[in-house]
Design an enzyme around this catalytic site. Sequence first.
Site, PDB file in Angstrom:
ATOM      1  N   SER A 244       0.858  -1.189   0.000  1.00 62.50           N
ATOM      2  CA  SER A 244       0.000   0.000   0.000  1.00 62.50           C
ATOM      3  C   SER A 244       0.891   1.235   0.000  1.00 62.50           C
ATOM      4  O   SER A 244       2.117   1.135   0.084  1.00 62.50           O
ATOM      5  CB  SER A 244      -0.880   0.006   1.240  1.00 62.50           C
ATOM      6  N   LYS A 245       0.241   2.373  -0.085  1.00 61.49           N
ATOM      7  CA  LYS A 245       0.967   3.652  -0.134  1.00 61.49           C
ATOM      8  C   LYS A 245       2.003   3.778   0.969  1.00 61.49           C
ATOM      9  O   LYS A 245       3.040   4.398   0.822  1.00 61.49           O
ATOM     10  CB  LYS A 245      -0.035   4.805  -0.022  1.00 61.49           C
ATOM     11  N   ARG A 246       1.653   3.186   2.100  1.00 61.58           N
ATOM     12  CA  ARG A 246       2.530   3.215   3.270  1.00 61.58           C
ATOM     13  C   ARG A 246       3.934   2.693   2.922  1.00 61.58           C
ATOM     14  O   ARG A 246       4.928   3.085   3.511  1.00 61.58           O
ATOM     15  CB  ARG A 246       1.893   2.298   4.323  1.00 61.58           C
TER      16      ARG A 246
END
Length: 464
Positions: A244-246
């Site tokens: 994910s973006k994380r």
Amino acid sequence: MTVVRTRFAPSPTGYLHLGGARTALYSWAYARHFGGTFVLRIEDTDLERSTPEAVQAILDGMQWLGLAHDEGPFYQMQRMDRYREVVGQMLAAGTAYQCYCSPAEVEAMRERFRAAGEKPRYDGTWRPEDGKTLPVAPSGVQPVIRFKNPLDGDVTWNDVVKGTITIGNKELDDLVIARPDGTPTYNFCVAVDDWDMQITHVLRGDDHVNNTPRQINILRAIGAPLPQYGHLPMILGADGEKLSKRHGAVSVMDYPEQGYLPEAMLNYLARLGWSHGNDEVFTMDQFCEWFNLEHLTASAARFDHEKLGWLNNHYIKLADNERLAGLARPRMQAEGASFDGAPSLPAVLALMKERSNTVVELADAAMLFYRTPNPDAALLAQHLTDAVRPALVDFAARCADVEWTKPALAAMLKEVLVAHGLKMPLMAMPLRLLVTGQLQTPAIDAVLELFGREVVCARLQKFI
Ligand code: GLU
């Protein structure tokens, strides 16, 4: 031998993400391997979530990666008449039927099954069977169309990634294939498209495993041949969580922005879920030659930014310097670089690229040639000592007529060191500081050569 036809069928609801790009890459390479056809299909029937911007983002991502499709893009929204036609044929053939239950009734049904501890499902009220009398159709109600899923038996397929998968028909409901307004639903459209587009191999993310038995049943019902299916495990972040973006960028088009070359991304994605012995670095021609369905990895791959950086560095080193200059120049301009009378950018990048993992790093490193140096006063005091000043004056004087090449500059520097009884770092540090404003630079003779006589002399004279 059948002609291989693969497809990439993204839903345009966001950017092209890494998992999608890998699916596209494998489908493309498989078609290339066999001299087959790679089809691009845009699955845009979810009107609320599909946007033209997302379609463009997919096309941009594919273009950046160089994954050219041979047919398409086909848009599902432009194929509505065809889906309606097949719905009509299925109704006529008795493989689909009209169901007049309202959504509330279906929900109540599901609730009853749940309360009885059973799997919530449609109870078959409107499903025609031999000898069964159907309820009378209510007037003024538009029915949904349901697929008459087989009641018994299993759906089994030999997944090229996951091996044999079997799902009991009891698990599968009579799927709604068309809504009351006649619009077809997702799994139905996919099945019709794969049939019409004569797809022989479906490679896609394993979030679609549950759709596959439904699609297989529909394909069988319409008399279509079954493609081979391969469900690729998802890509995880380094910590084992879903990417994910994380974990950094997940959109393919963030990578050119961050200074990655498409060939590095392709090479990286190719290995992320497939292997060819211990080969880590290969061209797309090699990949297309080697790619097969036997060496796909069944376990989820973890995205490794360090490895991508390492590959990117490899491809930066191989890249044409003019091309790198084209990529670096706009970034450097945005940082205030002035190119007038400054060293040639391709030549500078050639010198700097050895150690850069991204074009952004490379552009940052190259900035030292394109801004006015402003050496820090404390550093000047530390390095421009009385002990080295006479040697620097001597060096500056000799700069006036030394042959301006790297070897001649290196030889001259050595002579000055010997003449003044100094060691290299004592001279190199203040020279760096005065000419570039910083202490870390590539080899000083190479740096001096690139700046040219005029700039070097002017900068030295300013301080000594
Ligand atoms: N449209 C689907 C998606 O973007 C892919 C469908 C398929 O490959 O069958 O996830």
